[in-house]
Design an enzyme around this catalytic site. Structure first.
Site, mmCIF file in Angstrom:
data_model
loop_
_atom_site.group_PDB
_atom_site.id
_atom_site.type_symbol
_atom_site.label_atom_id
_atom_site.label_comp_id
_atom_site.label_asym_id
_atom_site.label_seq_id
_atom_site.Cartn_x
_atom_site.Cartn_y
_atom_site.Cartn_z
ATOM 1 N N GLU A 13 -5.487 3.557 5.919
ATOM 2 C CA GLU A 13 -5.109 3.336 4.725
ATOM 3 C C GLU A 13 -5.720 4.487 4.045
ATOM 4 O O GLU A 13 -5.162 4.985 2.884
ATOM 5 C CB GLU A 13 -5.660 2.181 4.268
ATOM 6 C CG GLU A 13 -5.403 1.920 2.686
ATOM 7 C CD GLU A 13 -5.798 0.454 2.429
ATOM 8 O OE1 GLU A 13 -6.054 0.274 1.150
ATOM 9 O OE2 GLU A 13 -6.031 -0.500 3.313
ATOM 10 N N SER A 72 -11.945 -0.339 2.603
ATOM 11 C CA SER A 72 -11.274 -0.748 3.850
ATOM 12 C C SER A 72 -10.478 0.627 4.363
ATOM 13 O O SER A 72 -9.966 1.312 3.642
ATOM 14 C CB SER A 72 -10.015 -1.546 3.434
ATOM 15 O OG SER A 72 -10.689 -2.724 2.855
ATOM 16 N N ARG A 94 0.798 -1.188 0.151
ATOM 17 C CA ARG A 94 0.116 -0.126 0.196
ATOM 18 C C ARG A 94 0.774 1.248 -0.054
ATOM 19 O O ARG A 94 0.461 2.403 0.582
ATOM 20 C CB ARG A 94 -1.037 -0.056 1.194
ATOM 21 C CG ARG A 94 -1.829 -1.158 1.299
ATOM 22 C CD ARG A 94 -2.815 -1.141 -0.032
ATOM 23 N NE ARG A 94 -3.657 -2.264 0.252
ATOM 24 C CZ ARG A 94 -3.476 -3.482 -0.170
ATOM 25 N NH1 ARG A 94 -2.183 -3.660 -1.017
ATOM 26 N NH2 ARG A 94 -4.334 -4.619 -0.229
#
Length: 337
Positions: free
Chosen positions: A319, A223, A153
């Protein structure tokens, strides 16, 4: 001032000083980048937690070209194209490889920044180059896969290239010899079936739709937290207490823990602060029931981080990109012993 509530899927009330839609990369030559600016695709991984005192550049570049080469295809895609629509389009052209990444929201240009991934596959596996506008030189330049410095990520676009590079196009290399990636979760059940790429794609879509709310019906940003990466030693300690804790291999020294599992073990599904709620079907997702505020969202992030730390001694990072008044902000709740 321009309203931003409809331009990000978490839909917090917010405004920006100026909004510019970029449909030709040459428009970037006329932008004053010395003042605060924010790049925005479809707003599925960005939440404005304050009024933005600068210019929001909405990237709307379009175009897809496919070049057949010896053992692969080079697919060149403008940054404003929808990611999921690209996955489906390529499958219709009998070009497989991206099916595990189906239904990930957002644009193609945002995908390398986050190095999007799902079900054992990451975008970095396919990137041949990323093209963009270099703000310092006012030129379009290409970065190789290696120059993108992809990580979990993560990418160079969150670090050395952050704030000085605007992604305009992505080149993807997709091999003609396709093998399904079925190592994660519900896809493992497909092993016996020798599935087609479309069958893998359909399974991914069904699973995601069963777990993740449609942002058009219930405001969310998908998410919310990264799956934390911890040392093998830390995993061993945790496994002594939580034998069924799901972990995934990263490298010989580290493993990845499912953040949603950590949150769920704390009984936080349905936990509510103001109008911000931990989604009942998937603990990794936070939703805005309609009247959520930035203050409530930040309080929820800090609360979850503190609870996970208190029980597991694991730090959770969000995130989703949070934009403050002038720049991106990072929330890290106080870790109490």
């Amino acid at each position: 001032m321009h309203a931003l509530q409809s331009l990000h899927t978490f839909a917090l009330p917010s405004q920006c000083h100026q909004l510019v839609t970029i449909s030709d990369w040459h428009q970037l030559e006329g932008i004053d980048f010395s003042k605060p600016f924010c790049l925005l695709g479809e707003g599925s991984n960005t939440i404005f937690v304050d009024d933005f005192a600068g210019t929001v550049l909405k990237i709307a570049l379009r175009g897809i070209t496919i070049e057949e080469r010896g053992d692969n295809w080079l697919v060149e895609v403008a940054a404003g194209e929808n990611w999921h629509a690209l996955v489906i389009y390529l499958l219709e052209q009998n070009i497989a490889g991206l099916e595990n990444l189906a239904l990930i929201p957002g644009t193609v240009g945002a995908a390398p920044v986050q190095n999007i991934g799902a079900y054992g596959v990451e975008l970095a596996q396919f990137v041949e180059y990323v093209e963009g506008f270099d703000i310092a030189t006012k030129q379009c330049v290409k970065l190789s896969n290696e120059q993108c410095e992809f990580g979990y990520r993560d990418s160079v676009f969150k670090h050395a290239r952050k704030g000085c590079f605007v992604i305009t196009r992505v080149g993807l290399r997709l091999n003609k010899q396709w093998r399904p990636q079925l190592s994660y979760g519900p896809l493992q059940a497909l092993h016996e079936q020798q599935p087609t790429a479309k069958q893998v794609c359909d399974t991914v879509i069904n699973v995601r739709q069963s777990k993740l709310p449609d942002p058009q019906l219930l405001a969310n940003a998908g998410s919310f937290f990264k799956n934390p990466i911890v040392s093998n030693e830390m995993v061993a300690v945790l496994k002594q207490r939580f034998a069924n804790m799901p972990v995934y291999y990263v490298d010989p020294q580290q493993q990845k823990i499912a953040a949603g599992w950590l949150i769920e073990q704390l009984g936080l599904k349905g936990h509510q602060i103001g109008d911000i709620v931990v989604y009942q079907q998937q603990a990794l997702v936070l939703v805005n029931q309609g009247k959520g505020s930035a203050e409530d969202l930040i309080a929820m992030i800090e609360y979850i981080q503190q609870q996970v730390w208190g029980q597991f001694r694991v730090r959770l990072e969000h995130e989703v990109r949070l934009m403050g008044q002038y720049d991106e902000i990072h929330i890290q709740g106080v870790m109490n012993d």
